[in-house]
Design an enzyme around this catalytic site. Structure first.
Site, short mmCIF file in Angstrom:
data_model
loop_
_atom_site.label_atom_id
_atom_site.label_comp_id
_atom_site.label_asym_id
_atom_site.label_seq_id
_atom_site.Cartn_x
_atom_site.Cartn_y
_atom_site.Cartn_z
CB SER A 28 -53.74 -35.74 28.76
OG SER A 28 -53.65 -36.35 27.50
CE LYS A 86 -56.13 -39.00 29.83
NZ LYS A 86 -56.77 -38.37 28.65
#
Lengths: 205, 205
Positions: free
Chosen positions: B126, B163
Site C-alpha cells: 500500500s 498509510k
DNA sequence: CTCCAAGCTGAATTCTTTTTCAGTTAATCT
DNA sequence: AGATTAACTGAAAAAGAATTCAGCTTGGAG
C-alpha cells in the site's frame, strides 16, 4: 558460562564487559580485584592471563588495556549490533574509508557487519522503483561478488552510481529502476564495482 | 564544530570519541598529545579542563578516565545505538510489547530511541510509491502526535495498516501511496492510531 | 597600546596501574 | 601418593598517566 572457561574466569569476563558498557572504559586489575575480593593484583592477573591464552581478551602493557575479542562478546551476548562508517563520497583513487571521508556512523545489525563494509547516502532517483529513494542510507558490502541483477555501487567516469548489475560478455549493463532513465552499457574495464548493496535505512520526516 | 567550543577543542573532543569507539577505551592525555603534536601533557590538559568546564566531558584522577557526556556525544555524532523490539502483530486489546509478541530486536540509531518505540514488518504494497515495500521493517514512535500527511500505523477493524494520515473534521483519511488502491475514510472513533512511522530498514537479497 | 585568553613548552612530582617474584591452599588427575 | 592446576596472598619494582608549576607566544578586545 562460555566454553573453556572456569566459573571464576567467566564471571570476570562478564564483569569486564559490564564495565566497558557502564563506565566507557575497561577496569584496571585492581578494580577487578575489589569487585571479587581478590586482594592481590597478581591473583587477578592470573585470571587475565588465562582469559588471554584462551582467546577471550587481548592486552597490552598500558593502563586499562583489556580488549574483549569479538568472539568473546559474541559468545556471551547476542550482541547483534554494530556500527558502520558513513562515507561522504566515492571517487577513483581515493580511499573510501579515509578518515576525513567518514561523516558519521550508522548502527546496523551484525548480519551486515562484514570487513570493509560501509554506508552511503543515495543521491538521485535512479532506483526509485525498487523503493530506494534520494537520501536513503544504503549499506555496501565491498567484498561480495555481484550476481546478475544485484544492486551494486559502481564507479563510472569517477562518478558513483547505484544500479542493477548485469553482465553481457565483456560489457556490463547498469540498469536503473526508473522507467524514465536508460540503462548504461559500459566495458568491464571502465567500471569499478564498489560493492553490493545489502541493506537500506531511511529516516522519515 | 559543537557550540561553545573552539576549533581545537572540537577536534580533540572528536578524537576522544573516536578513540572510545575504535579502541574500546578513552585515550590518555599523552596519547591525545601525540595525535595533535602537542608535546606537553599540560597543553592537552588545558583543553580537557576547557572541555570539562563547558560540560562536554567528565574526569576523575584515574588513568584514561575521560567520560564523554551524553549531551556531547549526541551533539557531535548520532553514533549512539540501541535496539528496539520487533513486534510480531498488532491487535486491539493486546499489549503490543507483550513478551510473547516480540520476535526479535533491531538495531537503530539513538535518534529513534524513544520510550515505547518498536519495529514492525510491513505487509503489502500500500505504500510502495513512497518506497516502503512488502517486508520492510519500520520503526514506529507511538508517542508522536500525527501531523497531516504523516505515515502512521493505524488499527481499523482489528487490522493494522500503514498509510498516510489526514484529518477531515471527524473523519480520518488513511491514504495509501499506491495508485491501484483507494483511500480509506473512517470515523475518528473507529480508528486506533498506533504511532508515527519515523524510519525504515530493509535487507536486500 | 595593553591586557587577556587560547594554546602551547618543559620539567618535576605524585599517583595509578601493570608486572614480577616468591610462596600457599584446595581440588583434580594419574 | 605425587603431580598438576586454579585460585589465591603479599610485597616490591617498573612503567604508565595525571597533576602542578613556571613561563612563552599569538591574536584579538577594549
Amino acid at each position: 558460562m562460555a566454553k573453556g572457561l572456569t566459573k571464576r574466569q567467566g564471571e570476570i569476563l562478564e564483569f569486564i564487559i559490564d564495565c566497558i558498557r557502564d563506565n566507557g572504559m575497561p577496569p584496571t586489575i585492581a578494580e577487578i580485584g575489589v569487585r571479587f575480593n581478590i586482594s592481590s593484583t597478581n591473583g587477578v592477573n592470573d585470571h587475565l592471563v588465562a582469559l588471554e591464552k584462551k582467546g577471550y581478551i587481548e592486552r597490552s602493557s598500558k593502563a586499562r588495556s583489556i580488549h574483549v575479542t569479538d568472539q568473546a562478546s559474541a559468545g556471551l551476548y547476542q550482541n547483534d549490533i554494530g556500527v558502520l562508517p558513513l562515507v561522504g563520497r566515492i571517487a577513483a583513487g581515493f580511499p573510501i574509508l579515509a578518515e576525513e571521508n567518514v561523516e558519521g556512523h550508522v548502527p546496523v545489525s551484525s548480519a551486515h557487519l562484514r570487513p570493509g563494509a560501509y554506508c552511503l547516502k543515495v543521491q538521485g532517483d535512479s532506483m526509485i522503483e525498487d523503493g530506494i529513494l534520494d537520501g536513503d542510507t544504503i549499506i555496501v558490502n565491498p567484498e561480495a561478488r555481484p550476481k546478475e541483477g544485484d544492486i551494486v555501487v559502481a564507479l563510472v567516469d569517477d562518478e558513483a552510481t547505484v544500479k542493477h548489475f548485469y553482465r553481457h560478455g565483456d560489457t556490463i549493463e547498469l540498469r536503473p529502476a526508473n522507467a524514465a532513465m536508460q540503462p548504461l552499457f559500459v566495458s568491464a574495464a571502465s567500471v569499478q564495482l564498489q560493492g553490493v548493496v545489502v541493506a537500506l535505512q531511511r529516516s522519515i520526516a
